[in-house]
Structure formats: C-alpha cells, structure tokens
Design a protein around this motif. Structure first.
Motif, short mmCIF file in Angstrom:
data_model
loop_
_atom_site.label_atom_id
_atom_site.label_comp_id
_atom_site.label_asym_id
_atom_site.label_seq_id
_atom_site.Cartn_x
_atom_site.Cartn_y
_atom_site.Cartn_z
N ALA A 117 -9.46 -0.40 9.35
CA ALA A 117 -10.64 -0.26 10.20
C ALA A 117 -11.56 0.84 9.67
O ALA A 117 -12.80 0.69 9.64
N ASP A 118 -10.98 1.94 9.23
CA ASP A 118 -11.78 3.05 8.71
C ASP A 118 -12.49 2.68 7.43
O ASP A 118 -13.67 3.02 7.23
N ILE A 119 -11.80 2.00 6.54
CA ILE A 119 -12.34 1.71 5.21
C ILE A 119 -13.21 0.46 5.19
O ILE A 119 -14.27 0.43 4.56
N TYR A 120 -12.78 -0.61 5.86
CA TYR A 120 -13.49 -1.88 5.78
C TYR A 120 -14.34 -2.19 7.01
O TYR A 120 -15.16 -3.11 6.98
N ARG A 177 -3.09 5.86 0.78
CA ARG A 177 -3.36 4.50 1.23
C ARG A 177 -4.86 4.25 1.34
O ARG A 177 -5.36 3.19 0.96
N GLN A 178 -5.61 5.24 1.83
CA GLN A 178 -7.05 5.05 1.95
C GLN A 178 -7.71 4.95 0.58
O GLN A 178 -8.62 4.13 0.39
N ALA A 221 0.84 -1.19 0.00
CA ALA A 221 0.00 0.00 0.00
C ALA A 221 0.89 1.25 0.00
O ALA A 221 2.03 1.20 0.45
N PRO A 222 0.37 2.38 -0.51
CA PRO A 222 1.14 3.63 -0.45
C PRO A 222 1.49 4.00 0.98
O PRO A 222 0.81 3.59 1.93
N PHE A 234 -10.40 -2.00 -3.24
CA PHE A 234 -10.56 -3.44 -3.01
C PHE A 234 -11.64 -3.76 -1.98
O PHE A 234 -11.76 -4.91 -1.55
N ALA A 235 -12.44 -2.76 -1.62
CA ALA A 235 -13.40 -2.94 -0.53
C ALA A 235 -14.38 -4.08 -0.77
O ALA A 235 -14.78 -4.76 0.17
N GLN A 236 -14.77 -4.32 -2.02
CA GLN A 236 -15.77 -5.35 -2.30
C GLN A 236 -15.23 -6.51 -3.12
O GLN A 236 -16.00 -7.24 -3.74
#
Length: 286
Positions: free
Chosen positions: A186-189, A155-156, A148-149, A162-164
C-alpha cells in the motif's frame, strides 16, 4: 487409487519432477513413470517424496534416495554429477511444485548442464501458475519476484524495483508476514491498486481473496493466516502527473524515508525524470 505406472528406459541425465502443491493426484503420469524408473532419486524433502511414492504405489526397490535442499553443498551436487557421469538417470523432486522455481535445484541443474549432461523436466504443478490462473488479473505479462525480504526497509526497497513493471507481479510470502507485506504494498504502490491473496492452493481450504490492496488489508486485519501464500498485484495504471501530484507523492514518501529515497521512489514509480522530481522536492522544501 494409484494411477497406472510404467517403467521406462531413461537416458543418463538429471530429470526434474514437478510434484503436487496440495492434492496428491496433481502429478503427471510421466512424472510417475520417471519416479518408478530412475536409477537414483534426490528430493528436497525425502519424507514427502516417500509418501508421494507410497500413495501412487511406487516402490524404491533398493534404489538410493538422497536429500538435496537449501543447505546442501558442493559435495551433494558432486553425488548427482558422479551418478550421471557414470551413466545413471537421476530424478530430482521439489518438496512441492516445480523444481527451479524458488527452489534449491537451480545450482544443481546449472552444474549438470555445464558438465554437458542431459537436464530435462516433467512439468506440472506450480503455485505460481495456479495462483496466476485463479487470480483474475492479467496473464499476458507477469513478473515472478519470489520471496520479499523479511525486514521492512529491505522489503520496501525490494518492492520499489518492480513499481512500474508492465505486468502482473507475483510474490511468494510467509503467512506470518502477509499483513506487513500488504502494508508495504500500500505504501509503495498505492492502496487502490488491485491485488490478490491466494493460499492453500489445491488443498481443502483453498482461498483466493481479490480486491484493492486496501480491501485486502481490511478483510485480513483480524485474521491469522496459515499455509502457503501467493500475493499478486495488478500492473500500474498509466498516470500523467502534474507538479502538484508529484508534490503530493513526495510528501507521502517523505513521511517514511529520506529525501533522496523519496525522490528515487517517485521518479521510479511514475517513470519521471529524476531532475523533474528533484526540482519539485526543492520547491516543497521551501
């Protein structure tokens, strides 16, 4: 104790060799045969390859050993192309693991193949597959996202892509950024999504931590990690969101990003029509 090594006749071409990610014995007999037989050797780290060859009793015997790494250029690739074109067998070894997987060998292999020469491999050790095997997460489908960056905003955005994905996600990560990575996961997924942090695979201090993302944040909060790290995240659960659910997700996203980005995140994360999420955002603004 050195393994038995055979000198074999190799056709002209480029031979990618998987090398151990920890234990020096995690190398195939075929890879050792190729190391003993290739006309020319290239390595991501020549010191690492020399040491591996010493452990297994393989001498250079006057053969040339060149470096090829992230900062190598076209002139370095031309050395390989010229050697293969002249009828030589060339072995290339990653510093650890399988060449071409998050590795500088990609462009080298492509150019040799495009020139019409043989490109083949002696498969073996891979941090990606070792971590996936040890994780306890689903292996029927997985997506390797690499590194990840390093900055939070990039990064976010990267993680949102790739969330889904309907399979286990696999990331390589620096031990210095594991805590920041878990925070963004945690924030994104969502903190309840199952995940795994695997480090020092096949080495003396191998460790595989399993649990929800929140559990991993808690268990690692006061630890400074060392060694190579692989982070895996379980596939998303199928969720049917009500309008109130969408409003809740939007409100959470709006704490750290713009309305446009929040709408995009919720829409992508839950496979919802963007127009539906936009309408909820309008109501939320009122």
């Amino acid at each position: 104790m050195a393994m038995a090594v055979n000198r074999v006749a190799l056709a002209p071409g480029l031979y990618f060799l998987a090398t151990p990610i920890g234990s020096a014995r995690d190398i195939t007999l075929r890879a050792l045969d190729i190391l003993a037989s290739a006309d020319v050797l290239f390595a991501e780290d020549t010191r690492t390859l020399r040491r591996l060859m010493e452990i297994h009793g393989i001498a250079l015997d006057g053969r040339k050993l060149f470096s090829y790494h992230d900062h190598s250029n076209q002139a370095d690739r031309e050395k390989v192309l010229a050697a293969v074109a002249s009828g030589k067998s060339v072995a290339y070894a990653a510093e650890a693991g399988t060449p071409m997987i998050a590795d500088p060998g990609f462009q080298l292999g492509r150019e040799v193949a495009n020139a019409g020469h043989l490109v083949t491999s002696a498969p073996g050790a891979s941090a990606l597959l070792a971590a996936l095997t040890n994780s306890g997460l689903g292996t029927d489908r997985f997506f390797f996202a690499g590194f990840a960056p390093s900055t939070r905003s990039a990064r976010q955005r990267f993680l949102q892509e790739f969330a889904q994905v309907p399979g286990t996600l696999v990331f390589y990560e620096s031990p210095k950024r594991v805590h920041a990575m878990l925070d963004d996961l945690a924030d994104i997924y969502g903190g309840e999504r199952e995940a795994v942090v695997a480090r020092e695979l096949t080495k003396k201090f191998e460790e595989v931590l399993r649990g929800s993302i929140v559990d991993l944040q808690d268990s690692l909060s006061d630890r400074t990690l060392k060694g190579e790290v692989v982070i895996l995240v379980d596939r998303p659960a199928v969720v049917e969101l009500t309008e109130d659910d969408i409003a809740t997700e939007l409100a959470k996203a709006l704490e750290t990003m713009s309305k446009k980005d929040a709408i995009q995140l919720v829409s992508t994360s839950f496979k919802l029509p963007r127009r539906r999420v936009y309408q909820v955002a309008l109501e939320l603004a009122k």
